[in-house]
Design a protein around this motif. Structure first.
Motif, mmCIF file in Angstrom:
data_model
loop_
_atom_site.group_PDB
_atom_site.id
_atom_site.type_symbol
_atom_site.label_atom_id
_atom_site.label_comp_id
_atom_site.label_asym_id
_atom_site.label_seq_id
_atom_site.Cartn_x
_atom_site.Cartn_y
_atom_site.Cartn_z
ATOM 1 N N LEU A 55 0.836 -1.202 0.000
ATOM 2 C CA LEU A 55 0.000 0.000 0.000
ATOM 3 C C LEU A 55 0.868 1.248 0.000
ATOM 4 O O LEU A 55 0.586 2.217 -0.725
ATOM 5 N N MET A 56 1.938 1.233 0.797
ATOM 6 C CA MET A 56 2.864 2.359 0.841
ATOM 7 C C MET A 56 3.453 2.625 -0.543
ATOM 8 O O MET A 56 3.527 3.777 -0.997
ATOM 9 N N VAL A 57 3.843 1.564 -1.227
ATOM 10 C CA VAL A 57 4.441 1.706 -2.556
ATOM 11 C C VAL A 57 3.412 2.212 -3.566
ATOM 12 O O VAL A 57 3.707 3.086 -4.398
ATOM 13 N N ILE A 58 2.183 1.680 -3.497
ATOM 14 C CA ILE A 58 1.122 2.129 -4.408
ATOM 15 C C ILE A 58 0.855 3.620 -4.231
ATOM 16 O O ILE A 58 0.753 4.374 -5.200
ATOM 17 N N ASN A 59 0.725 4.055 -2.982
ATOM 18 C CA ASN A 59 0.460 5.469 -2.710
ATOM 19 C C ASN A 59 1.607 6.350 -3.204
ATOM 20 O O ASN A 59 1.381 7.440 -3.750
ATOM 21 N N ARG A 60 2.830 5.887 -3.014
ATOM 22 C CA ARG A 60 3.989 6.643 -3.479
ATOM 23 C C ARG A 60 3.977 6.779 -4.996
ATOM 24 O O ARG A 60 4.227 7.848 -5.546
ATOM 25 N N GLU A 61 3.663 5.687 -5.686
ATOM 26 C CA GLU A 61 3.612 5.712 -7.154
ATOM 27 C C GLU A 61 2.509 6.629 -7.653
ATOM 28 O O GLU A 61 2.672 7.357 -8.635
ATOM 29 N N ASN A 62 1.367 6.603 -6.941
ATOM 30 C CA ASN A 62 0.248 7.475 -7.324
ATOM 31 C C ASN A 62 0.600 8.946 -7.164
ATOM 32 O O ASN A 62 0.254 9.795 -7.987
ATOM 33 N N GLN A 63 1.321 9.253 -6.076
ATOM 34 C CA GLN A 63 1.744 10.628 -5.835
ATOM 35 C C GLN A 63 2.733 11.093 -6.904
ATOM 36 O O GLN A 63 2.677 12.248 -7.350
ATOM 37 N N GLU A 64 3.625 10.196 -7.316
ATOM 38 C CA GLU A 64 4.591 10.563 -8.343
ATOM 39 C C GLU A 64 3.918 10.815 -9.685
ATOM 40 O O GLU A 64 4.316 11.692 -10.450
ATOM 41 N N GLU A 65 2.832 10.047 -9.964
ATOM 42 C CA GLU A 65 2.107 10.260 -11.211
ATOM 43 C C GLU A 65 1.419 11.616 -11.210
ATOM 44 O O GLU A 65 1.338 12.292 -12.244
ATOM 45 N N ILE A 66 0.888 12.023 -10.041
ATOM 46 C CA ILE A 66 0.222 13.325 -9.931
ATOM 47 C C ILE A 66 1.210 14.466 -10.178
ATOM 48 O O ILE A 66 0.903 15.462 -10.826
ATOM 49 N N ARG A 67 2.424 14.293 -9.666
ATOM 50 C CA ARG A 67 3.452 15.314 -9.845
ATOM 51 C C ARG A 67 3.890 15.411 -11.312
ATOM 52 O O ARG A 67 4.267 16.440 -11.792
#
Length: 253
Positions: free
Chosen positions: A241-253
């Protein structure tokens, strides 16, 4: 009153024959496959002509798809690694003929973990809803650990369903990996947050709950093994979950 069996499968050639043999007495058997590459389909077609193929949307949605094919008065949902004993068969036949009070029934589940039928660890009696009137229940849309949502009253059966679940270490690792991935995706959809500390603490709590609070220590070495694998599964779920959230945040950026 008549009975439909529904079962979802993928590459279950090692277990599906015993499963279907245990329910051959039912009025209808529905099998929904999601891309088997072994002999699963051929074996299933020995027992029923109602074998369908589709993609994989997750456990809950897939079982609802299978349910749509059922045509009889009552439905019994069974997994490929489960078996209906003669005593449970007898109880089910009797209850669907005389029952007018309940729309669904739970049954205890006796699960095999690495050769031992667990008596504690949260695995017994482990009551699950599996038998219900068609039209009075459906499966939740959870990707994993789905449940049956009943529109009506639920009664209890006495005889257990036999669950030949995790017989080898390889099965344990494969299941832990797939379930933790699906669980992480569900938590991400719910906008849950995670970090390394949270993953560690959730894993530790899972071990304590399984081994001590649910008396897993009374199940011998298998109880300890189960507590460890449960803890690891929880740890990896929150780590993913931590990795998924991190990847999602990077996509938003």
């Amino acid at each position: 009153m008549s009975l439909s069996i529904i079962v979802i499968v993928k590459n279950e050639e090692s277990s599906i024959r015993e499963c279907l043999t245990s329910v051959i007495w039912a009025d209808e058997i529905i099998v929904l496959d999601s891309g088997s590459t072994d002999q699963t389909l051929a074996i299933c077609k020995e027992f029923t002509d109602k074998v369908y193929e589709t993609d994989w949307p997750g456990f809950g949605p897939q079982k609802n798809r299978a349910l749509e094919y059922a045509t009889k008065d009552w439905v019994l949902s069974i997994d490929a690694d489960e078996r209906i004993s003669y005593d449970l068969q007898t109880e089910i036949k009797r209850i669907i003929q005389v029952s007018g009070r309940y729309d669904a029934y739970t049954m205890p589940r006796r699960s095999n973990y690495c050769g031992r039928y667990m008596k504690h660890s949260g695995w017994w009696p482990d009551r699950v809803v599996r038998l219900f009137r068609r039209g009075k229940a459906r499966f939740s849309d959870d990707l994993v650990h789905e449940r049956i949502v009943v529109d009506g009253k639920t009664g209890k059966l006495k005889e257990p369903i036999i669950h030949e679940s995790l017989l080898t270490v390889e099965q344990i690792l494969n299941t832990m990996n797939s379930y933790s991935t699906a669980g992480a995706k569900m938590l991400a959809e719910e906008k849950q947050q995670s970090g390394l500390t949270k993953a560690i603490l959730h894993g530790l709590w899972t071990f304590i709950r399984t081994y001590f609070l649910r008396a897993g220590f009374l199940d011998g070495k298998e109880g300890f093994m189960l507590a460890i694998s449960n803890a690891e599964g929880t740890y990896y779920r929150y780590l993913k979950l931590m990795v998924i959230n991190r990847e999602n945040q990077e996509e938003i950026r």
